[in-house]
Design a protein around this motif. Sequence first.
Motif, PDB file in Angstrom:
ATOM      1  N   CYS A 243       2.861  16.640  -0.179  1.00  0.00           N
ATOM      2  CA  CYS A 243       4.137  15.671  -0.807  1.00  0.00           C
ATOM      3  C   CYS A 243       3.691  15.003  -1.872  1.00  0.00           C
ATOM      4  CB  CYS A 243       4.487  14.607   0.341  1.00  0.00           C
ATOM      5  SG  CYS A 243       6.041  13.681  -0.099  1.00  0.00           S
ATOM      6  N   ASN A 244       4.234  14.892  -3.032  1.00  0.00           N
ATOM      7  CA  ASN A 244       3.889  14.073  -4.459  1.00  0.00           C
ATOM      8  C   ASN A 244       5.321  13.423  -4.710  1.00  0.00           C
ATOM      9  OD1 ASN A 244       4.598  14.596  -7.350  1.00  0.00           O
ATOM     10  ND2 ASN A 244       2.103  14.454  -7.245  1.00  0.00           N
ATOM     11  N   ALA A 245       4.906  12.020  -5.422  1.00  0.00           N
ATOM     12  CA  ALA A 245       5.900  11.355  -5.948  1.00  0.00           C
ATOM     13  C   ALA A 245       5.306  11.043  -7.353  1.00  0.00           C
ATOM     14  CB  ALA A 245       5.780  10.200  -5.290  1.00  0.00           C
ATOM     15  N   LYS A 246       6.315  11.131  -8.226  1.00  0.00           N
ATOM     16  CA  LYS A 246       6.076  11.120  -9.690  1.00  0.00           C
ATOM     17  C   LYS A 246       7.168   9.975 -10.528  1.00  0.00           C
ATOM     18  CE  LYS A 246       5.102  13.589 -13.818  1.00  0.00           C
ATOM     19  NZ  LYS A 246       5.147  14.668 -14.677  1.00  0.00           N
TER      20      LYS A 246
ATOM     21  N   ALA B 173       7.833   8.034   2.888  1.00  0.00           N
ATOM     22  CA  ALA B 173       7.158   7.455   1.812  1.00  0.00           C
ATOM     23  C   ALA B 173       7.394   5.712   2.196  1.00  0.00           C
ATOM     24  CB  ALA B 173       7.833   7.484   0.548  1.00  0.00           C
ATOM     25  N   SER B 174       6.168   5.111   1.699  1.00  0.00           N
ATOM     26  CA  SER B 174       6.109   3.571   1.666  1.00  0.00           C
ATOM     27  C   SER B 174       5.482   2.941   0.564  1.00  0.00           C
ATOM     28  CB  SER B 174       5.838   2.987   3.037  1.00  0.00           C
ATOM     29  OG  SER B 174       4.709   3.560   3.343  1.00  0.00           O
ATOM     30  N   GLY B 175       5.809   1.694   0.263  1.00  0.00           N
ATOM     31  CA  GLY B 175       4.839   1.141  -0.622  1.00  0.00           C
ATOM     32  C   GLY B 175       5.408   1.185  -1.956  1.00  0.00           C
ATOM     33  N   PHE B 176       6.382   2.035  -2.280  1.00  0.00           N
ATOM     34  CA  PHE B 176       6.963   2.031  -3.700  1.00  0.00           C
ATOM     35  C   PHE B 176       8.304   2.262  -3.654  1.00  0.00           C
ATOM     36  CE2 PHE B 176       7.617   6.486  -4.022  1.00  0.00           C
ATOM     37  CZ  PHE B 176       6.874   7.107  -3.099  1.00  0.00           C
ATOM     38  N   THR B 177       9.187   2.155  -4.800  1.00  0.00           N
ATOM     39  CA  THR B 177      10.467   2.236  -4.736  1.00  0.00           C
ATOM     40  C   THR B 177      11.061   3.541  -4.742  1.00  0.00           C
ATOM     41  OG1 THR B 177      10.808   0.041  -5.875  1.00  0.00           O
ATOM     42  CG2 THR B 177      12.537   1.593  -5.879  1.00  0.00           C
ATOM     43  N   PHE B 178      11.176   4.153  -3.620  1.00  0.00           N
ATOM     44  CA  PHE B 178      11.466   5.665  -3.432  1.00  0.00           C
ATOM     45  C   PHE B 178      12.391   6.232  -4.239  1.00  0.00           C
ATOM     46  CE2 PHE B 178      10.905   9.658  -1.056  1.00  0.00           C
ATOM     47  CZ  PHE B 178      11.990  10.190  -1.008  1.00  0.00           C
ATOM     48  N   SER B 179      13.382   5.658  -4.467  1.00  0.00           N
ATOM     49  CA  SER B 179      14.565   6.230  -5.273  1.00  0.00           C
ATOM     50  C   SER B 179      14.314   6.265  -6.703  1.00  0.00           C
ATOM     51  CB  SER B 179      15.798   5.257  -5.175  1.00  0.00           C
ATOM     52  OG  SER B 179      15.690   4.013  -5.358  1.00  0.00           O
TER      53      SER B 179
ATOM     54  N   GLN C 127       0.689  -1.134  -0.009  1.00  0.00           N
ATOM     55  CA  GLN C 127       0.040   0.101   0.242  1.00  0.00           C
ATOM     56  C   GLN C 127       1.008   1.176   0.089  1.00  0.00           C
ATOM     57  OE1 GLN C 127      -2.491   0.360   3.396  1.00  0.00           O
ATOM     58  NE2 GLN C 127      -3.533   2.295   3.016  1.00  0.00           N
ATOM     59  N   VAL C 128       0.583   2.103  -0.994  1.00  0.00           N
ATOM     60  CA  VAL C 128       1.471   3.525  -1.163  1.00  0.00           C
ATOM     61  C   VAL C 128       0.941   4.285  -0.035  1.00  0.00           C
ATOM     62  CG1 VAL C 128       2.034   5.360  -2.577  1.00  0.00           C
ATOM     63  CG2 VAL C 128       1.693   3.036  -3.599  1.00  0.00           C
ATOM     64  N   GLN C 129       1.862   5.140   0.543  1.00  0.00           N
ATOM     65  CA  GLN C 129       1.696   5.956   1.597  1.00  0.00           C
ATOM     66  C   GLN C 129       2.779   7.095   1.470  1.00  0.00           C
ATOM     67  OE1 GLN C 129       1.222   3.820   5.501  1.00  0.00           O
ATOM     68  NE2 GLN C 129      -0.652   4.928   5.456  1.00  0.00           N
ATOM     69  N   LEU C 130       2.395   8.285   1.699  1.00  0.00           N
ATOM     70  CA  LEU C 130       3.179   9.497   1.864  1.00  0.00           C
ATOM     71  C   LEU C 130       2.626  10.327   2.935  1.00  0.00           C
ATOM     72  CD1 LEU C 130       3.147  10.783  -1.919  1.00  0.00           C
ATOM     73  CD2 LEU C 130       5.065   9.564  -0.583  1.00  0.00           C
ATOM     74  N   VAL C 131       3.510  10.350   4.004  1.00  0.00           N
ATOM     75  CA  VAL C 131       2.958  10.997   5.196  1.00  0.00           C
ATOM     76  C   VAL C 131       3.666  12.194   5.558  1.00  0.00           C
ATOM     77  CG1 VAL C 131       2.363  10.558   7.777  1.00  0.00           C
ATOM     78  CG2 VAL C 131       2.216   8.696   6.225  1.00  0.00           C
ATOM     79  N   GLU C 132       2.952  13.253   5.666  1.00  0.00           N
ATOM     80  CA  GLU C 132       3.822  14.374   5.972  1.00  0.00           C
ATOM     81  C   GLU C 132       3.844  15.002   7.198  1.00  0.00           C
ATOM     82  OE1 GLU C 132       1.424  15.671   1.937  1.00  0.00           O
ATOM     83  OE2 GLU C 132       0.989  14.478   3.618  1.00  0.00           O
TER      84      GLU C 132
ATOM     85  N   TRP D 237       3.517   8.211 -15.329  1.00  0.00           N
ATOM     86  CA  TRP D 237       2.066   7.977 -15.084  1.00  0.00           C
ATOM     87  C   TRP D 237       1.640   7.526 -13.316  1.00  0.00           C
ATOM     88  CZ3 TRP D 237       4.797   5.047 -18.430  1.00  0.00           C
ATOM     89  CH2 TRP D 237       4.795   3.701 -18.058  1.00  0.00           C
ATOM     90  N   ARG D 238       2.718   7.117 -12.951  1.00  0.00           N
ATOM     91  CA  ARG D 238       2.603   6.736 -11.556  1.00  0.00           C
ATOM     92  C   ARG D 238       2.692   7.840 -10.757  1.00  0.00           C
ATOM     93  NH1 ARG D 238       2.425   1.127 -11.398  1.00  0.00           N
ATOM     94  NH2 ARG D 238       3.348   0.220 -13.029  1.00  0.00           N
ATOM     95  N   VAL D 239       1.824   8.410 -10.055  1.00  0.00           N
ATOM     96  CA  VAL D 239       1.826   9.618  -9.163  1.00  0.00           C
ATOM     97  C   VAL D 239       1.034   9.364  -8.036  1.00  0.00           C
ATOM     98  CG1 VAL D 239       0.993  12.043  -9.137  1.00  0.00           C
ATOM     99  CG2 VAL D 239       1.909  11.202 -11.209  1.00  0.00           C
TER     100      VAL D 239
END
Length: 119
Positions: free
Chosen positions: A96-99, A24-30, A1-6, A105-107
């Motif tokens: 916070c936003n991850a792209k 961030a968690s649930g995806f490859t941050f780098s 499960q993707v999470q971004l916690v500010e 397309w993964r945002v």
Amino acid sequence: QVQLVESGGGLVQPGGSLRLSCIASGFTFSNYAMNWYRQAPGKERELVATIATPGGRTNYADSVKGRFTISRDNDQNTVYLQMNTLKFEDTAVYYCNAKGAISPWRVYWGQGTQVTVSS
């Protein structure tokens, strides 16, 4: 499960500083460029700062250049926004936003943290 916690938002006087964090968690941050957006009441959401991957190249909105610094720690899956010399007009909810760097397309979005600059 993707999470971004500010975290790190709050009330600060003009001229003060805050540091926002986003874990961030649930995806490859780098593999993701990380961004900070903000939205003030009655205004559209705007991009404040970006840090790319790989390499860590940064970009800033003109309104925050020289005052804000974005950084990332890929080992801790965390992106930071150091905000100095805060102004009334910096008051907003900061997101916070991850792209995805190779899959844009993964945002993903965090829930936001309130920053209020007031005397």
